[in-house]
Design an enzyme around this catalytic site. Structure first.
Site: not given
Ligand code: ZN
Length: 369
Positions: A304, A309, A306, A266, A60, A335
């Protein structure tokens, strides 16, 4: 885009970010300028090499942080004088110095220096601020055009850049060619005034950038106002160029805004919330620190897949949080980032099927408890 404020997504190493499928990270110019300093990063080969991240980075302009974090700022036509939130030292950001800093950091996408108008603000104040941002956009572009060759990888003191011989450094980070350039995006301002937003968009497009951001939102305005402004602004930005909504949002927000045509977003929410024990799941938000999870052997999110998880229980995550273990922040963040990335994958899939994100938006709202 996950936020890696000081060239780090707090608690998660770069190899894990890669594994999650993150393609682009956001770094904050204000923070990196103060510490470790732009010249230091430049000497170390630029942000990619410094943080060992071969994929894309966006920085930014520093404007938003100057307006939100620093003390005693003094705004003039030339730029803004501010005091560091770290040690109180005095600094000056202008379109030129913000470009110089971002060229030195060497991100792939850099942002024009803008003034983030506060909410609420008087109409005259919003217009003046928008006009200032437009003049600063022209100055940003002019400086960038004159200095865009000064990127860290175009440095003729390349010998300094050999900081080691690890495979990662050699194979992924040394492939940047001197002809590669950064992309400078413009930022639309205009407060919550539709006419000013339209004017700001049209005049920013006239200046001409390879991508455009909608700034000055998520600064305290009600959510319906954010949505209305995005809707009123986006139609004046070219659909064939990236349209980036800054500082947004919740998983529901990103589905909704993708549906409106936003390409990039973002937000610190997934990472910051994770560090405070808040998990985003397919069944809604859960606050893992609550005692009700102390004996809960279910995964954080049963839908999930991931790595958190598929391995750990809510009871374990709750224990880690209660015991103030560093691992709690790491696992919660992994996660939440997975959940956000899955949400975006679903959005892209939905669009590729021709159903648009609207479909997903409906699925989402039905799935909410
Ligand atoms: Zn998960």
């Amino acid at each position: 885009m996950p936020v890696g404020t000081v060239a780090s997504v707090k608690g998660v190493p770069q190899d894990v970010l890669e594994e999650l499928g993150i393609e682009i990270l956001l770094g904050n110019t204000y923070h990196l300028y103060l510490r470790p300093g732009v010249e230091q990063v430049r000497r170390l080969g630029g942000l990619h090499r410094f943080m060992s991240w071969p994929r894309a980075i966006l920085t930014d302009s520093g404007g938003f942080q100057v307006f939100s974090l620093s003390d005693l700022r003094k705004l003039t036509e030339e730029g803004v004088t501010f005091r560091s939130h770290l040690d109180g030292s005095s600094h000056f950001f202008s379109p030129e110095t913000a470009m110089e800093a971002q060229i030195g950091l060497g991100a792939d996408i850099i942002m024009a220096f803008d003034e983030c108008t506060e909410y609420p603000a008087e109409p005259e104040r919003v217009r003046e601020s928008m006009e200032l941002t437009l003049r600063w956009a022209e100055r940003s572009k002019r400086y960038f055009e004159e200095h865009k060759n000064e990127v860290p990888w175009n440095n003729n003191s390349n010998c300094q850049l050999h900081t080691g011989n690890s495979e990662i450094r050699n194979s992924k980070l040394e492939t940047r060619h001197s002809s590669e350039m950064q992309a400078l995006f413009g930022i639309v301002q205009g407060g919550s005034d539709f006419a000013l937003r339209k004017e700001s968009a049209e005049r920013t497009v006239e200046i001409g950038f390879p991508g455009y951001a909608i700034g000055g939102l998520s600064v305290g305005e009600p959510r319906h106002v954010t949505r209305e402004i995005v809707e009123a602004t986006i139609e004046h930005l070219p659909a064939d160029q990236p349209r980036y909504l800054m500082g947004v949002g919740t998983p529901e927000d990103i589905v909704e805004y993708a549906n409106l045509g936003i390409d990039m977003m973002d937000c610190v929410l997934p990472t910051r919330a994770a560090r405070h024990g808040l998990l985003f799941t397919s069944e809604g938000r859960i606050s893992i620190k609550q005692a009700q999870y102390a004996g809960d052997q279910n995964p954080p999110d049963p839908n999930c897949r991931c790595k958190v998880c598929s391995r750990y229980s809510r009871a374990y995550l709750r224990h880690l949080y209660a015991a103030n273990e560093i691992l709690a922040q790491t696992l919660n963040t992994i996660h939440n980032l997975s959940f956000y990335l899955d949400t975006m994958r679903a959005v892209r899939h939905s669009i590729s099927l021709g159903r648009g994100a609207r479909f997903l938006s409906e699925v989402w709202s039905q799935a909410k408890p």
